[in-house]
Scaffold this motif. Structure first.
Motif, PDB file in Angstrom:
ATOM      1  N   ARG A 276      47.566  44.641  40.745  1.00 20.38           N
ATOM      2  CA  ARG A 276      46.925  44.563  40.032  1.00 20.38           C
ATOM      3  C   ARG A 276      45.907  42.915  40.051  1.00 20.38           C
ATOM      4  N   LEU A 277      44.758  42.831  40.203  1.00 20.27           N
ATOM      5  CA  LEU A 277      44.282  41.995  40.474  1.00 20.27           C
ATOM      6  C   LEU A 277      43.650  41.395  38.961  1.00 20.27           C
ATOM      7  N   SER A 278      43.456  40.207  38.833  1.00 19.73           N
ATOM      8  CA  SER A 278      43.293  39.383  38.051  1.00 19.73           C
ATOM      9  C   SER A 278      42.996  38.359  37.896  1.00 19.73           C
ATOM     10  N   GLN A 279      41.075  38.050  37.194  1.00 20.48           N
ATOM     11  CA  GLN A 279      40.910  36.474  37.197  1.00 20.48           C
ATOM     12  C   GLN A 279      40.385  35.791  38.841  1.00 20.48           C
ATOM     13  N   PHE A 280      39.911  36.921  39.265  1.00 22.04           N
ATOM     14  CA  PHE A 280      39.508  36.458  40.971  1.00 22.04           C
ATOM     15  C   PHE A 280      38.337  36.450  41.722  1.00 22.04           C
ATOM     16  N   GLU A 281      37.486  34.945  41.223  1.00 25.45           N
ATOM     17  CA  GLU A 281      36.566  34.574  40.707  1.00 25.45           C
ATOM     18  C   GLU A 281      36.276  33.883  42.520  1.00 25.45           C
ATOM     19  N   PHE A 282      35.123  33.954  42.644  1.00 23.71           N
ATOM     20  CA  PHE A 282      34.653  33.766  44.166  1.00 23.71           C
ATOM     21  C   PHE A 282      33.027  33.060  44.852  1.00 23.71           C
ATOM     22  N   GLY A 283      33.116  32.115  45.303  1.00 22.60           N
ATOM     23  CA  GLY A 283      31.813  31.691  45.511  1.00 22.60           C
ATOM     24  C   GLY A 283      31.418  30.814  46.197  1.00 22.60           C
ATOM     25  N   THR A 284      30.331  30.271  45.623  1.00 20.41           N
ATOM     26  CA  THR A 284      29.818  28.695  46.364  1.00 20.41           C
ATOM     27  C   THR A 284      30.050  28.092  44.673  1.00 20.41           C
ATOM     28  N   ALA A 285      29.977  26.353  44.811  1.00 17.37           N
ATOM     29  CA  ALA A 285      29.698  25.811  43.512  1.00 17.37           C
ATOM     30  C   ALA A 285      28.897  25.876  43.041  1.00 17.37           C
ATOM     31  N   SER A 286      28.023  26.667  43.096  1.00 16.38           N
ATOM     32  CA  SER A 286      27.211  27.138  42.110  1.00 16.38           C
ATOM     33  C   SER A 286      26.318  29.241  41.567  1.00 16.38           C
ATOM     34  N   HIS A 287      27.573  29.635  42.514  1.00 17.35           N
ATOM     35  CA  HIS A 287      27.290  31.045  42.183  1.00 17.35           C
ATOM     36  C   HIS A 287      28.327  31.731  43.100  1.00 17.35           C
ATOM     37  N   SER A 288      28.951  32.872  41.654  1.00 21.50           N
ATOM     38  CA  SER A 288      30.629  33.323  42.036  1.00 21.50           C
ATOM     39  C   SER A 288      30.592  35.308  41.819  1.00 21.50           C
ATOM     40  N   LEU A 289      31.150  35.308  42.166  1.00 25.77           N
ATOM     41  CA  LEU A 289      32.159  36.513  41.898  1.00 25.77           C
ATOM     42  C   LEU A 289      33.562  37.140  40.625  1.00 25.77           C
ATOM     43  N   MET A 290      33.414  37.898  40.136  1.00 22.45           N
ATOM     44  CA  MET A 290      34.490  38.171  39.280  1.00 22.45           C
ATOM     45  C   MET A 290      34.859  39.484  39.584  1.00 22.45           C
ATOM     46  N   LEU A 291      35.822  39.756  40.275  1.00 22.69           N
ATOM     47  CA  LEU A 291      36.923  40.665  40.975  1.00 22.69           C
ATOM     48  C   LEU A 291      38.158  41.028  39.868  1.00 22.69           C
ATOM     49  N   GLU A 292      38.241  41.917  39.199  1.00 24.06           N
ATOM     50  CA  GLU A 292      39.257  42.190  38.636  1.00 24.06           C
ATOM     51  C   GLU A 292      39.677  43.910  38.632  1.00 24.06           C
ATOM     52  N   GLY A 293      40.594  44.707  38.746  1.00 26.34           N
ATOM     53  CA  GLY A 293      41.284  45.472  38.167  1.00 26.34           C
ATOM     54  C   GLY A 293      42.486  45.990  39.139  1.00 26.34           C
ATOM     55  N   VAL A 294      42.370  47.739  39.499  1.00 31.63           N
ATOM     56  CA  VAL A 294      44.150  47.791  39.719  1.00 31.63           C
ATOM     57  C   VAL A 294      44.216  48.729  41.254  1.00 31.63           C
ATOM     58  N   LEU A 295      45.203  48.793  42.293  1.00 29.32           N
ATOM     59  CA  LEU A 295      44.933  49.230  43.031  1.00 29.32           C
ATOM     60  C   LEU A 295      46.634  50.307  43.185  1.00 29.32           C
ATOM     61  N   ALA A 296      46.383  51.433  42.957  1.00 28.23           N
ATOM     62  CA  ALA A 296      47.880  52.202  42.367  1.00 28.23           C
ATOM     63  C   ALA A 296      48.273  53.132  43.772  1.00 28.23           C
TER      64      ALA A 296
END
Length: 310
Positions: free
Chosen positions: A101-121
């Motif tokens: 389970r992945l929670s609050q994985f926010e990744f990007g530059t100082a001004s722009h980012s992506l948020m990835l959350e969810g599950v691999l079962a």
């Protein structure tokens, strides 16, 4: 790495393991990344693992305060603390399937980012959500295709289902002043506006087909940009199988384009209205069918025959 192991003397029989790390180079963990990245590190990380022998389960959690990498001179990093939790039954007969389970994985530059959350079962079933803004300079990871890239891609609630081997994507994305230099094209490819839709199969039905993806642009909001000193709009569909392009059906409208081969030819097009169909795009010899109207403004061919004298 620093590791601590605790064995409780009271309560349920088990084992607690805690590990901290800092300045962990990504290419030492994943050597293949060294071919794609300039540099990258995972910092201020904590891994806590609980082995519960009474419940026959293993629960491991990773907290990561800082992850960064550099690609093409641009720095990308996580924002805040990310968490990855892993649960696994120690006795397969209990039916406790592994879950990541992945929670609050926010990744990007100082001004722009992506948020990835969810599950691999069970290592087979994906249920992930991705949203935010991405710097297109990440496209330079595809070194064989993209030489340079800049601009933004906005991703609106992209759902990733299916399996890791054959993911099924559904969502849409828009571009803002996207600039791509594709190898072999000979000019800068600019996307000024437009919206693309992703469907988890070729024809956009409700049932996902493993590994198949259709990328679609509507006629009401086509992709608009510039290429070869002129402007173009396009809409239509491109079909992918395991992320490899298979076919395309596109309608293209272009104006005032000039294509030059240095010291060889110049072709000026005042207007082009074309329908393109392509098949077997990943094959050695793909098929292309083109129909429509092209209005030439100029066409010149140069050839140096040298001296004609004796």
């Amino acid at each position: 790495f620093e590791t601590r192991i605790d064995i409780p003397l009271r309560g349920p029989l088990g084992l607690d393991i805690a590990m901290t790390f800092d300045h962990l180079r990504l290419d030492s963990l994943f050597p293949r990344l060294g071919e794609l990245l300039d540099r990258g590190e995972a910092n201020q990380g904590l891994i806590e693992t609980r082995i519960d022998l009474g419940a026959d389960t293993l629960v491991s959690k990773l907290w990561l305060n800082a992850l960064w990498l550099e690609v093409g001179g641009r720095r990308f990093e996580t924002t805040g603390t990310s968490q990855i939790a892993f649960t696994q039954g120690l006795d397969s007969g209990l039916g406790v399937e592994p879950v990541v389970r992945l929670s609050q994985f926010e990744f990007g530059t100082a001004s722009h980012s992506l948020m990835l959350e969810g599950v691999l079962a069970n290592w087979e079933h994906l249920d992930l959500r991705l949203a935010g803004e991405a710097e297109l300079s990440l496209a330079t990871l595809f070194t064989d295709l993209v030489a340079e890239a800049s601009g933004l891609a906005r991703i609106a609630d992209l759902h990733i289902g299916g399996s890791p081997a054959a993911p099924a994507l559904r969502g849409h994305l828009t571009f803002s002043d996207a600039r791509l230099v594709l190898r072999g094209l000979g000019d800068e490819f600019v996307l000024n506006s437009g919206e693309m839709h992703l469907f988890p199969n070729f024809w956009g039905g409700e049932e996902a087909v493993p590994g198949q993806l259709r990328l679609s642009a509507d006629q009401e909001r086509p992709i608009a940009g510039t290429l070869f000193d002129g402007a173009f709009t396009l809409y239509g569909d491109v079909g992918f199988d395991h992320f490899l392009p298979q076919w395309a059906e596109l309608t293209i409208d272009a104006t005032n384009m000039t294509y030059r081969l240095p010291d060889e030819a110049t072709i000026g097009i005042s207007r082009a209205e074309l329908d393109l169909y392509a098949n077997d795009l990943s094959a050695v010899s793909p098929e292309f069918f083109l129909s429509g109207n092209v209005f030439l403004e100029e066409a010149m061919y140069f050839k140096n025959y040298g001296s004609l004298g004796g």
